[in-house]
Design an enzyme around this catalytic site. Structure first.
Site, PDB file in Angstrom:
ATOM      1  N   ARG A  49      -8.697  -0.914   4.269  1.00 21.21           N
ATOM      2  CA  ARG A  49      -7.893   0.144   3.636  1.00 21.21           C
ATOM      3  C   ARG A  49      -6.501  -0.374   3.259  1.00 21.21           C
ATOM      4  O   ARG A  49      -5.858   0.121   2.346  1.00 21.21           O
ATOM      5  CB  ARG A  49      -7.736   1.333   4.593  1.00 21.21           C
ATOM      6  CG  ARG A  49      -8.985   2.169   4.778  1.00 21.21           C
ATOM      7  CD  ARG A  49      -8.679   3.390   5.615  1.00 21.21           C
ATOM      8  NE  ARG A  49      -7.473   4.058   5.140  1.00 21.21           N
ATOM      9  CZ  ARG A  49      -6.792   4.950   5.849  1.00 21.21           C
ATOM     10  NH1 ARG A  49      -7.199   5.272   7.074  1.00 21.21           N
ATOM     11  NH2 ARG A  49      -5.713   5.526   5.358  1.00 21.21           N
ATOM     12  N   ARG A  52      -0.986  14.293  13.081  1.00 18.71           N
ATOM     13  CA  ARG A  52      -0.506  14.204  11.690  1.00 18.71           C
ATOM     14  C   ARG A  52      -0.300  15.585  11.051  1.00 18.71           C
ATOM     15  O   ARG A  52      -0.877  15.919  10.053  1.00 18.71           O
ATOM     16  CB  ARG A  52      -1.463  13.372  10.832  1.00 18.71           C
ATOM     17  CG  ARG A  52      -1.937  12.056  11.408  1.00 18.71           C
ATOM     18  CD  ARG A  52      -0.848  11.017  11.572  1.00 18.71           C
ATOM     19  NE  ARG A  52      -0.320  10.500  10.333  1.00 18.71           N
ATOM     20  CZ  ARG A  52      -0.831   9.457   9.664  1.00 18.71           C
ATOM     21  NH1 ARG A  52      -1.916   8.880  10.099  1.00 18.71           N
ATOM     22  NH2 ARG A  52      -0.279   9.009   8.541  1.00 18.71           N
ATOM     23  N   LYS A  78       0.845  -1.206   0.000  1.00 17.51           N
ATOM     24  CA  LYS A  78       0.000   0.000   0.000  1.00 17.51           C
ATOM     25  C   LYS A  78       0.878   1.253   0.000  1.00 17.51           C
ATOM     26  O   LYS A  78       0.683   2.159  -0.807  1.00 17.51           O
ATOM     27  CB  LYS A  78      -0.873   0.020   1.235  1.00 17.51           C
ATOM     28  CG  LYS A  78      -1.562   1.366   1.514  1.00 17.51           C
ATOM     29  CD  LYS A  78      -2.516   1.344   2.692  1.00 17.51           C
ATOM     30  CE  LYS A  78      -1.843   1.599   3.986  1.00 17.51           C
ATOM     31  NZ  LYS A  78      -1.564   3.015   4.309  1.00 17.51           N
ATOM     32  N   ASN A  79       1.870   1.292   0.878  1.00 18.17           N
ATOM     33  CA  ASN A  79       2.633   2.522   1.070  1.00 18.17           C
ATOM     34  C   ASN A  79       3.672   2.751  -0.001  1.00 18.17           C
ATOM     35  O   ASN A  79       4.256   3.837  -0.070  1.00 18.17           O
ATOM     36  CB  ASN A  79       3.251   2.550   2.471  1.00 18.17           C
ATOM     37  CG  ASN A  79       2.174   2.696   3.547  1.00 18.17           C
ATOM     38  OD1 ASN A  79       1.007   2.957   3.222  1.00 18.17           O
ATOM     39  ND2 ASN A  79       2.534   2.478   4.780  1.00 18.17           N
ATOM     40  N   ASP A 130       4.127   0.749  12.312  1.00 16.79           N
ATOM     41  CA  ASP A 130       2.915   0.117  11.791  1.00 16.79           C
ATOM     42  C   ASP A 130       2.745  -1.317  12.264  1.00 16.79           C
ATOM     43  O   ASP A 130       1.676  -1.901  12.064  1.00 16.79           O
ATOM     44  CB  ASP A 130       2.910   0.166  10.257  1.00 16.79           C
ATOM     45  CG  ASP A 130       2.747   1.577   9.755  1.00 16.79           C
ATOM     46  OD1 ASP A 130       3.014   1.822   8.564  1.00 16.79           O
ATOM     47  OD2 ASP A 130       2.376   2.455  10.560  1.00 16.79           O
ATOM     48  N   CYS A 143      -5.785  11.923  12.649  1.00 19.67           N
ATOM     49  CA  CYS A 143      -6.586  10.692  12.713  1.00 19.67           C
ATOM     50  C   CYS A 143      -6.408  10.130  14.117  1.00 19.67           C
ATOM     51  O   CYS A 143      -5.776  10.742  14.976  1.00 19.67           O
ATOM     52  CB  CYS A 143      -6.113   9.703  11.645  1.00 19.67           C
ATOM     53  SG  CYS A 143      -4.457   9.097  11.956  1.00 19.67           S
TER      54      CYS A 143
HETATM   55  C1  EPZ Z   1       3.679   7.145   6.452  1.00 21.94           C
HETATM   56  O1  EPZ Z   1       2.845   8.118   7.045  1.00 21.94           O
HETATM   57  C2  EPZ Z   1       2.841   5.882   6.322  1.00 21.94           C
HETATM   58  N1  EPZ Z   1       1.695   6.141   5.458  1.00 21.94           N
HETATM   59  C3  EPZ Z   1       2.348   5.442   7.698  1.00 21.94           C
HETATM   60  O2  EPZ Z   1       1.635   4.225   7.531  1.00 21.94           O
HETATM   61  C4  EPZ Z   1       3.561   5.180   8.590  1.00 21.94           C
HETATM   62  O3  EPZ Z   1       3.113   4.855   9.889  1.00 21.94           O
HETATM   63  C5  EPZ Z   1       4.432   6.445   8.644  1.00 21.94           C
HETATM   64  O4  EPZ Z   1       4.804   6.849   7.306  1.00 21.94           O
HETATM   65  C6  EPZ Z   1       5.716   6.208   9.440  1.00 21.94           C
HETATM   66  O5  EPZ Z   1       6.445   5.171   8.876  1.00 21.94           O
HETATM   67  C7  EPZ Z   1       1.854   6.074   4.110  1.00 21.94           C
HETATM   68  O6  EPZ Z   1       2.945   5.838   3.612  1.00 21.94           O
HETATM   69  C8  EPZ Z   1       0.631   6.308   3.284  1.00 21.94           C
HETATM   70  P1  EPZ Z   1       5.524  10.600   8.647  1.00 21.94           P
HETATM   71  P2  EPZ Z   1       3.324   9.671   7.108  1.00 21.94           P
HETATM   72  O7  EPZ Z   1       5.368  11.853   7.884  1.00 21.94           O
HETATM   73  O8  EPZ Z   1       4.036  10.008   5.860  1.00 21.94           O
HETATM   74  C9  EPZ Z   1       5.315  13.715  12.242  1.00 21.94           C
HETATM   75  C10 EPZ Z   1      -0.197   2.769   7.666  1.00 21.94           C
HETATM   76  O9  EPZ Z   1      -0.709   2.171   8.608  1.00 21.94           O
HETATM   77  N2  EPZ Z   1       5.228  14.737  11.192  1.00 21.94           N
HETATM   78  O10 EPZ Z   1       6.811   9.830   8.553  1.00 21.94           O
HETATM   79  O11 EPZ Z   1       2.155  10.480   7.498  1.00 21.94           O
HETATM   80  C11 EPZ Z   1       4.027  12.912  12.327  1.00 21.94           C
HETATM   81  O12 EPZ Z   1       3.086  13.594  13.144  1.00 21.94           O
HETATM   82  C12 EPZ Z   1       0.230   4.213   7.835  1.00 21.94           C
HETATM   83  O13 EPZ Z   1       0.044   2.258   6.541  1.00 21.94           O
HETATM   84  C13 EPZ Z   1       5.290  16.077  11.559  1.00 21.94           C
HETATM   85  O14 EPZ Z   1       5.422  16.418  12.726  1.00 21.94           O
HETATM   86  O15 EPZ Z   1       4.351   9.585   8.318  1.00 21.94           O
HETATM   87  C14 EPZ Z   1       4.475  11.623  12.949  1.00 21.94           C
HETATM   88  O16 EPZ Z   1       4.557  11.789  14.351  1.00 21.94           O
HETATM   89  C15 EPZ Z   1      -0.088   4.741   9.228  1.00 21.94           C
HETATM   90  N3  EPZ Z   1       5.195  17.025  10.586  1.00 21.94           N
HETATM   91  C16 EPZ Z   1       5.877  11.425  12.383  1.00 21.94           C
HETATM   92  O17 EPZ Z   1       6.300  12.708  11.900  1.00 21.94           O
HETATM   93  C17 EPZ Z   1       5.047  16.697   9.256  1.00 21.94           C
HETATM   94  O18 EPZ Z   1       4.986  17.613   8.408  1.00 21.94           O
HETATM   95  C18 EPZ Z   1       5.944  10.430  11.239  1.00 21.94           C
HETATM   96  O19 EPZ Z   1       5.176  10.939  10.193  1.00 21.94           O
HETATM   97  C19 EPZ Z   1       4.976  15.322   8.913  1.00 21.94           C
HETATM   98  C20 EPZ Z   1       5.076  14.357   9.888  1.00 21.94           C
END
Ligand code: EPZ
Length: 416
Positions: free
Chosen positions: A397, A121, A22-23, A304, A116
């Site tokens: 999903r 996020r 998916k990712n 995850d 969420c």
């Molecule tokens: C991706 O989400 C994945 N989703 C998530 O998988 C996964 O848990 C996550 O990466 C971490 O590996 C997809 O790829 C579609 P991040 P993403 O930006 O990109 C903070 C699943 O179950 N952050 O690395 O949203 C954020 O709040 C999903 O498949 C900021 O503070 O993750 C979090 O605490 C769930 N500011 C941390 O970084 C920002 O601008 C990680 O977020 C962006 C993120």
């Protein structure tokens, strides 16, 4: 069919094929907007988030059709980006359209992607990086407007290796004039896969797979044929389902090269793990040994899989400590597991101690998000008696057919 009924107490046995990631698929589908051509994406997972992304692409003017072995996206004709409310707020991963649409159209309007269950996020890292590339953002009435009169390369350093922000920067940089140097990029395998897809379309990207990327932007891209790798989180979900039920399974096509931290934990739990060209074979102990886990950005233990390893250790033969360092609210399943007889101590907002118990009993549970929902199904497999998990559209999903897959491994599972 919003619920899953489980008659637990059966050790998982057999083999199951792991579907496409998916990712990896979601940012690649967004990236097809940059090629103004046909892209054939093989092994694209048939999951709700991909269907939602396809609807967004169609809404932007792309032609999309499924073949038996994958999906063809024709992005020759794309009009300026305006994404509808329900499509965006329902699926946070539409955020990766931000970089792709800025690269293709130079502007877009979208609903401000909300938080969420697992966390707020925020998208500050996305916005600050894209501003350096010439993008201007305005917000009004919950809608985000992005305009780049001239998208240009920049030197960007991410203070945290955000997966989504890394993806958006790469997607915008491929179309931008000049070079972009990105330091502190996320190392998740899905980033390397995205770079490989873009390179197959003619993009010039150096350092793919490392924390320092150089994207030479402005090259005209062409369509290509590309295969999505198997989903390491789905493979890990089924692996810990096996560990929690004391079974033995073969995870066909599982990407073992992306799962070192996961396999290390499985071995520490007492699992016998061996990898071959067929996939990953795992033989579980009757009850898993206790472990100490802290989720980390890749190559650490993935956030995850935190919920599913927590569920597997509920029947462990000791005290397991789990620390969640990525998201601020990823222990929501604790209350559901306690309804089944689990003994879990919340140490603070980001860590728990699981005291393994001999037996769990079935209960009526509610999924509130994707990976937590999958963990509740695993708990149902481990419990005596019947478990009902409601809210299963969350699970659909990210899993093509979790009931079919667990039934193939001998579980008594039906969607109701
Ligand atoms: C991706 O989400 C994945 N989703 C998530 O998988 C996964 O848990 C996550 O990466 C971490 O590996 C997809 O790829 C579609 P991040 P993403 O930006 O990109 C903070 C699943 O179950 N952050 O690395 O949203 C954020 O709040 C999903 O498949 C900021 O503070 O993750 C979090 O605490 C769930 N500011 C941390 O970084 C920002 O601008 C990680 O977020 C962006 C993120």
């Amino acid at each position: 069919m919003d619920s899953i009924r489980i008659q637990g107490g059966v050790a998982l046995q057999g083999k199951v094929r792991i579907h496409g990631s998916k990712n990896a698929a979601l940012p690649i589908l967004a990236a097809t907007l940059l090629v103004r051509d046909n892209s054939f994406i093989r092994n694209c997972p048939r999951i709700a988030d991909v269907y939602a992304m396809i609807n967004l692409l169609k809404g932007l003017g792309c032609c999309v059709r499924w073949l038996e072995t994958g999906i063809v996206v024709d992005s020759t004709h794309v009009q300026k980006g305006e994404m509808c409310r329900e499509a965006v707020t329902g699926m946070r991963s539409s955020l990766c359209l931000l970089g792709a649409l800025l690269g293709r159209c130079g502007e877009l309007t979208m609903e401000y992607p909300g938080g969420c269950v697992i966390g707020k996020r925020p998208i500050d890292l996305h916005l600050s990086a894209l501003r350096k590339m010439g993008v201007e953002f305005t917000e009004s009435g919950g809608r985000l407007r992005a305009v780049a009169s001239r998208l240009h390369g920049a030197c960007i350093r991410l203070p945290f290796p955000s997966v989504g922000a890394t993806e958006n920067i790469i997607l915008a940089a491929v179309a931008a004039e000049g070079d972009t140097i990105l330091e502190g990029a996320a190392l998740e395998p899905e980033i390397l896969t995205l770079c490989r897809y873009l390179q197959s379309c003619g993009a010039f990207i150096e350092g793919a797979g490392s924390g320092r990327l150089i994207v030479h932007g402005g090259r005209r891209l062409h369509g290509s044929e590309f295969a999505i790798p198997a989903d390491r989180i789905v493979a890990g979900t089924y692996l810990f389902g096996c560990m929690g039920t004391g079974g033995n399974v073969l995870l066909e096509c599982a990407p073992e090269e992306e799962m070192a931290a996961v396999l290390e934990v499985a071995r520490k739990m007492g699992g016998h793990v061996c990898c071959s060209e067929e996939g990953i074979y795992v033989q579980a102990p009757e009850r898993p040994k206790p472990v100490s886990i802290s989720t980390e950005p890749y190559p650490g233990f993935p956030t995850d899989l935190q919920s599913v390893v927590l569920a597997a250790e509920v029947r462990g033969c000791g005290c397991t400590s789990i620390k969640e360092t990525i998201f601020e609210n990823r222990f929501r399943i604790v209350e559901d597991l306690e309804k089944m007889g689990a003994c879990i101590e919340r140490n603070d907002c980001c860590s728990v101690t699981v005291k393994g118990v001999e037996r769990l009993h079935g209960a009526c549970l509610e999924a509130r998000e994707l990976r937590g929902g999958a963990a509740l199904v695993i708990a149902g497999l481990m419990a005596e008696g019947e478990t009902i998990v409601k809210g299963c559209p969350y699970i659909y999903r990210g899993y093509e057919n979790i009931c079919r897959d667990f039934r193939e491994l001998g579980a008594r599972v039906t969607s109701v």
